[in-house]
Design a protein around this motif. Structure first.
Motif, PDB file in Angstrom:
ATOM      1  N   ILE A  69      34.107  42.805  72.194  1.00 49.26           N
ATOM      2  CA  ILE A  69      33.921  41.843  71.101  1.00 49.26           C
ATOM      3  C   ILE A  69      34.135  42.526  69.755  1.00 49.26           C
ATOM      4  O   ILE A  69      34.719  41.945  68.829  1.00 49.26           O
ATOM      5  N   SER A  70      33.680  43.767  69.649  1.00 49.01           N
ATOM      6  CA  SER A  70      33.875  44.512  68.402  1.00 49.01           C
ATOM      7  C   SER A  70      35.363  44.665  68.091  1.00 49.01           C
ATOM      8  O   SER A  70      35.793  44.512  66.938  1.00 49.01           O
ATOM      9  N   ALA A  73      36.788  41.244  66.998  1.00 53.17           N
ATOM     10  CA  ALA A  73      36.400  40.936  65.619  1.00 53.17           C
ATOM     11  C   ALA A  73      37.168  41.803  64.631  1.00 53.17           C
ATOM     12  O   ALA A  73      37.608  41.331  63.572  1.00 53.17           O
ATOM     13  N   ASN A  76      40.709  40.549  64.265  1.00 53.58           N
ATOM     14  CA  ASN A  76      40.829  39.193  63.716  1.00 53.58           C
ATOM     15  C   ASN A  76      40.524  39.111  62.227  1.00 53.58           C
ATOM     16  O   ASN A  76      41.075  38.259  61.528  1.00 53.58           O
ATOM     17  N   ASN A 216      25.588  40.653  64.832  1.00 57.41           N
ATOM     18  CA  ASN A 216      26.322  39.469  65.300  1.00 57.41           C
ATOM     19  C   ASN A 216      26.862  39.687  66.714  1.00 57.41           C
ATOM     20  O   ASN A 216      26.726  38.834  67.598  1.00 57.41           O
ATOM     21  N   ILE A 217      27.494  40.831  66.902  1.00 55.31           N
ATOM     22  CA  ILE A 217      28.109  41.138  68.205  1.00 55.31           C
ATOM     23  C   ILE A 217      27.036  41.310  69.275  1.00 55.31           C
ATOM     24  O   ILE A 217      27.176  40.831  70.410  1.00 55.31           O
ATOM     25  N   LEU A 220      25.666  37.871  70.231  1.00 58.82           N
ATOM     26  CA  LEU A 220      26.661  37.121  70.994  1.00 58.82           C
ATOM     27  C   LEU A 220      26.772  37.657  72.420  1.00 58.82           C
ATOM     28  O   LEU A 220      26.866  36.886  73.386  1.00 58.82           O
ATOM     29  N   SER A 221      26.743  38.970  72.573  1.00 57.17           N
ATOM     30  CA  SER A 221      26.834  39.576  73.909  1.00 57.17           C
ATOM     31  C   SER A 221      25.641  39.184  74.770  1.00 57.17           C
ATOM     32  O   SER A 221      25.786  38.872  75.960  1.00 57.17           O
ATOM     33  N   ILE A 238      32.884  33.115  74.115  1.00 59.48           N
ATOM     34  CA  ILE A 238      32.967  34.348  73.332  1.00 59.48           C
ATOM     35  C   ILE A 238      34.102  34.296  72.317  1.00 59.48           C
ATOM     36  O   ILE A 238      33.905  34.562  71.124  1.00 59.48           O
ATOM     37  N   THR A 241      33.698  31.829  69.395  1.00 58.46           N
ATOM     38  CA  THR A 241      32.605  32.250  68.517  1.00 58.46           C
ATOM     39  C   THR A 241      33.038  33.408  67.632  1.00 58.46           C
ATOM     40  O   THR A 241      32.746  33.434  66.430  1.00 58.46           O
ATOM     41  N   VAL A 242      33.747  34.371  68.221  1.00 55.43           N
ATOM     42  CA  VAL A 242      34.234  35.503  67.432  1.00 55.43           C
ATOM     43  C   VAL A 242      35.181  35.016  66.340  1.00 55.43           C
ATOM     44  O   VAL A 242      35.104  35.446  65.182  1.00 55.43           O
ATOM     45  N   PHE A 245      33.265  33.683  63.301  1.00 51.78           N
ATOM     46  CA  PHE A 245      32.286  34.514  62.598  1.00 51.78           C
ATOM     47  C   PHE A 245      32.391  34.374  61.080  1.00 51.78           C
ATOM     48  O   PHE A 245      31.410  34.164  60.381  1.00 51.78           O
TER      49      PHE A 245
END
Length: 623
Positions: A69-70, A73, A76, A216-217, A220-221, A238, A241-242, A245
């Motif tokens: 996820i990191s 993000a 993005n 945040n991450i 979410l995880s 996931i 949502t990412v 953010f």
């Protein structure tokens, strides 16, 4: 330095994760310590995985999802306010994504085999044994981290305790590589300490930005894994949502994206982390783990990391009662001291009962659970057990008063200043002060009724549940009257919130049969009793859900009364009959319908006549 790994994670499928610079250093440490294999065998939710069979994802799976996820993000949001960017740490530039991944690696590095179960036991040991604490603190070579760790232990902050174990493990894993130690610890301090204390290491604003993204991450995880694998009625996507953010980061309103997760996180707490099954297993494990601890800190921590301190399958507690109170209605805010206060339930019955305490940070609700120890507790312990619980609840009522006074101090300060500026006679000043005091007293009384008194109702249900066979369930008849409450309590003749409700119910009820039942109840509660009396004014229906819907109703209880003190407990199940032979008819119903639902804890019950009204089945236990 760069490492690229490939993993197959059920929730995402095949994924690739890049570790560079700082993160690659810690990942090498993972490989050196065989940490990947260890984390693959650690349930992310520890003992909760024993209570909920579907919650079996590993800590390593949780770690990899955080890192993935990191990266999503980071890719993005380049060039936006949510970008991870670069940050200088001790004068050297690093990718923000590298720092965040390093934080995830370090955070998971300190978790024990059974996570919170082992960590709470070690924290209890550190709280109670000065030698154990000093050895643990002294293993952290950084002075600022020593202060932070001491505060964590003092505050009984079991959520953060694993960071202490992680720091200790870093020093032990690379004892001679001082430069790497310093580099890792400097970055770790950015996560753990207030950013105002680390301005010599890195820019404060950049650190805060990375912490926001990290949280945040992390949230979410947790939501993605725990909600999916526990079959809760919520789920989260996931990727979408990412991608969203940045739209939720309203910095001018000082909010962060993870706040949109709060309702779902609160649901996870209530239905999973604070679930009664989870808490029962957790407390049973803590007790067994704590009793197994030696004075040798190295041996204890190694066992906690590799094998766990106790058998996670062993649970010798049965849940008895849960009390839920808002943080404004408790006697002690400090969770460590509050836990010690709750454990006073063991006074006089030390090896027979237990208690635990936890907290939902999103609702500010504290849950206090009471347990009986299997194969040790018997019915003779009930009077003392209930009296001790009652004492704890009385302390919470005093806490409500203290909190209210604290919140109203500004009124008294303003009053004193105002009186000095105007000329009032002594009588008028007294009238003014009395009227304000009366208003505050009225508010205090109302707060007790709304927030503290309902906890006593749960005692009544717990005692009834204790005496009914497991295959039967009960519920009160739908209570629609606004004129009186369905429940009342007389707190050791200090405040009678019971008789007034029964009188009100009798005067407002138009159904003659129900009025007859309430008058029988009134007779019982008016009998003098030196102790606490709790009663249910509504009918209680008993069901057997194993039967077809039309046959589920087994019987009903016209009213229920519980009386107890240190020496005696009386549970009265009332059956009223508005007939020419009320006692005979009521006794027949009790014998044919009610007795069959009672379990072995009801030995020695008797049926007594209530003249002119019916009968009551009395269950009595003496200490």
């Amino acid at each position: 330095m760069e490492r690229r790994i490939e993993e197959d994670i059920p929730i995402l499928g095949k994924v690739y994760v890049n570790f560079v610079n700082l993160a690659s250093i810690v990942f090498e440490l993972y490989e050196k310590e065989n940490e990947i294999a260890r984390q693959k065998n650690i349930p992310h939710l520890g003992l909760i995985a024993r209570a909920f069979k579907g919650v079996n994802h590993s800590r390593y799976e949780y770690l990899i999802i955080q890192c993935v996820i990191s990266e999503l993000a980071d890719n993005n949001f380049k060039g936006t306010t949510s970008a991870q960017g670069n940050i200088k740490i001790n004068g050297q530039s690093y990718f923000g994504n590298d720092v965040i991944k390093m934080w995830f690696l370090l955070s998971n590095f300190g978790h024990c085999k059974n996570t919170v179960g082992d960590e709470k036991a070690l924290l209890l040991k550190a709280n109670q044994k000065k030698g154990f604490r000093s050895q643990l603190i002294n293993s952290l070579k950084d002075d600022e981290l020593k202060i932070w760790a001491n505060n964590t232990i003092d505050n009984f902050d079991y959520i953060k305790f694993h960071h202490i174990l992680s720091i200790r493990r870093i020093y032990k894993s690379i004892p001679r590589k001082l430069d790497i130690q310093k580099k890792i610890i400097s970055v770790y301090k950015l996560l753990l300490l207030d950013s105002s204390l680390t301005t010599t290491i890195a820019n404060q604003l950049q650190v805060e930005q990375l912490k926001i993204i990290y949280n945040n991450i992390r949230d979410l995880s947790i939501l993605a894994l725990d909600s999916r694998n526990s079959s809760l009625p919520i789920s989260i996507d996931i990727l979408s949502t990412v991608l969203s953010f940045d739209f939720y980061e309203n910095r001018y309103q000082q909010t962060r994206a993870s706040q949109i997760f709060n309702p779902m996180m609160s649901l996870l707490y209530d239905t999973l982390y604070l679930n009664i099954k989870s808490q029962t297993r957790q407390r049973a494990y803590e007790i067994n783990a704590f009793s197994s601890l030696e004075d040798n800190i190295n041996t204890c921590i190694e066992r906690a990391f590799n094998n766990g301190l106790a058998n996670p399958n062993e649970c010798n507690l049965t849940h008895f009662l849960r009390i839920e109170l808002h943080i404004n209605n408790v006697d002690e805010i400090h969770i460590g001291k509050a836990l010690r206060n709750c454990l006073t339930v063991k006074r006089g019955i030390n090896n027979y009962v237990e208690a635990s305490l936890d907290f939902n940070p999103f609702t500010s609700i504290r849950v206090i659970d009471f347990y009986i120890v299997d194969n040790h507790f018997d019915v003779s312990h009930l009077p003392k057990f209930l009296t001790n619980i009652n004492g704890i609840l009385e302390n919470q009522i005093r806490g409500t008063l203290i909190n209210l006074i604290h919140n109203k101090l500004h009124i008294f300060d303003g009053l004193n200043k105002g009186i000095k500026n105007i000329s009032l006679s002594e009588d008028n000043e007294t009238i003014l002060r009395d009227s304000i005091f009366e208003s505050i007293s009225s508010e205090y009384f109302q707060q007790i009724i709304e927030n503290n008194i309902p906890a006593f109702r749960n005692i009544l249900w717990a005692v009834l549940r204790f005496h009914i066979k497991d295959n039967y369930y009960f519920d009160i008849d739908h209570h629609t009257s606004k004129d009186y409450k369905f429940f009342g309590v007389n707190r050791n003749n200090e405040e009678d919130l019971l008789t007034i409700e029964v009188d009100r119910a009798i005067s407002t009820t138009t159904n003659n049969d129900r009025k007859h039942e309430l008058k029988q109840l009134l007779q019982s509660i008016k009998r003098k009793f030196k102790g606490t009396t709790i009663a249910c004014l509504s009918r209680i229906t008993v069901y057997d859900y194993s039967k077809s819907p039309d046959k589920r109703k087994v019987t009903d209880i016209d009213s229920l009364v519980l009386k107890f003190n240190e020496d005696t407990m009386l549970l009265e199940l009332h059956e009223s009959k508005n007939t020419r032979t009320p006692y005979r008819d009521a006794k027949k119903d009790l014998n044919q319908k009610l007795i069959s639902i009672l379990n072995k804890n009801c030995t020695g019950y008797r049926i007594r006549e209530v003249k002119g009204y019916g009968a009551k089945l009395i269950i009595k236990h003496n200490s």
